[in-house]
Write a protein that holds these residues in place. Structure first.
Motif, PDB file in Angstrom:
ATOM      1  N   GLU A 133       0.833  -1.208   0.000  1.00 28.43           N
ATOM      2  CA  GLU A 133       0.000   0.000   0.000  1.00 28.43           C
ATOM      3  C   GLU A 133       0.868   1.259   0.000  1.00 28.43           C
ATOM      4  N   THR A 134       1.916   1.260   0.825  1.00 30.19           N
ATOM      5  CA  THR A 134       2.817   2.407   0.888  1.00 30.19           C
ATOM      6  C   THR A 134       3.533   2.610  -0.437  1.00 30.19           C
ATOM      7  N   GLN A 155       2.421   9.383  -5.893  1.00 25.27           N
ATOM      8  CA  GLN A 155       2.941  10.702  -5.528  1.00 25.27           C
ATOM      9  C   GLN A 155       4.114  11.096  -6.411  1.00 25.27           C
ATOM     10  N   LYS A 215       1.218   4.127  -2.985  1.00 20.36           N
ATOM     11  CA  LYS A 215       0.978   5.540  -2.684  1.00 20.36           C
ATOM     12  C   LYS A 215       2.159   6.392  -3.137  1.00 20.36           C
TER      13      LYS A 215
END
Length: 289
Positions: A68-69, A76, A72
């Motif tokens: 998930e990180t 970004q 993300k």
């Protein structure tokens, strides 16, 4: 002599936005290409590291969190590139597209792997790798990527601080001690020094310098760089902190210095000027080993 290709590491954090911004500034100043690189962590490849002594359920949860990180940060990183490059209408090119000498262009590459490994591979064909020092509260560790950029590529690194100056090439300071590392840093940094409005050579008076600062200024003059000497007497501060203090007094926007005068292992254990400057510099630092 100039720069033809810059590699900017964009990990998706606000810090990496500064790295790309600095790379674009230099890319436009030197009319060269800027390759933005985002390396996404592979959760599956992290299993051996994460799984030591942990239950399957815990490992699965950690992998899901890492996935998930990673997703993300990938998003970004893409947003940072769009904001700084695509929307402003810069010349965006494919990573594989060749550019002519003096042609500015930017590209974005996303790969899955280990950032340090990718820097080792891609940095060898970049004139300069640009990384940003992570935020104080960041969970990212810069050490492996910085180590790879400095030692594995044979190319210089530009480390961007938390709040970089508006200009990068107004006043450039050189930390000079006559060593092989500082001499190599100066030689590699010549394109940057030639673009600078002002160059100052910072030297500690009490240090044993084989080639003095005046000899360096004569050498630079032969390359069309007018430099002034800036001597200081070391006090109680470490040599690294003293260099940063003197660079600040000289209103420097960038510091050029040789990286790791001792062996890598000794430098990691004892610290040294390089580690002090890397950790505390408030201006971009141009490092070469």
């Amino acid at each position: 002599m100039g720069l033809s290709k810059l590699l900017a590491i964009v990990d998706g954090t606000p810090a990496s936005e500064r790295a790309l911004s600095a790379a674009l500034s230099l890319g436009q100043a030197f009319a060269c290409r800027v390759d933005a690189l985002h390396v996404e962590v592979d959760p599956e490849a992290s299993i051996p590291i994460l799984g030591d002594g942990m239950s399957g359920a815990v490992v699965s949860q950690m992998i899901d969190s890492l996935r998930e990180t990673s997703a993300k940060r990938r998003e970004q990183a893409s947003q940072i590139f769009d904001a700084l490059c695509t929307r402003p209408g810069l010349a965006v090119v494919e990573p594989s597209q060749a550019l002519k000498k003096g042609e500015f262009g930017v590209s974005f590459t996303h790969v899955v792997g280990v950032e340090a490994d990718e820097i080792s591979i891609r940095g060898v064909l970049a004139d300069l790798t640009i990384l940003a020092r992570p935020e104080v509260d960041s969970d990212l560790d810069l050490s492996q990527s910085l180590d790879a950029a400095i030692f594995d590529t044979g190319r210089p690194v530009l480390l961007i601080p938390t709040e970089p100056p508006a200009q990068l090439l107004k006043t450039v300071a050189i930390a000079w001690n006559g060593s092989r590392e500082s001499a190599r840093a100066v030689a590699i940094a010549l394109p940057v020094l030639k673009q600078a409005e002002k160059v100052v050579v910072i030297t500690a008076r009490e240090s044993a310098v084989k080639a003095g600062p005046s000899e360096l200024t004569n050498y630079l003059a032969g390359h069309g760089v007018e430099a002034k000497t800036w001597a200081f007497t070391p006090g109680e501060d470490s040599i690294g902190n003293s260099i940063l203090i003197e660079a600040s007094k000289a209103n420097a926007d960038m510091l050029v210095m040789g990286a790791y005068g001792h062996s890598r292992f000794r430098e990691m254990i004892l610290g040294g000027a390089t580690r002090s400057v890397v950790n505390d510099a408030q201006i971009p630092v141009f490092l070469a080993h």
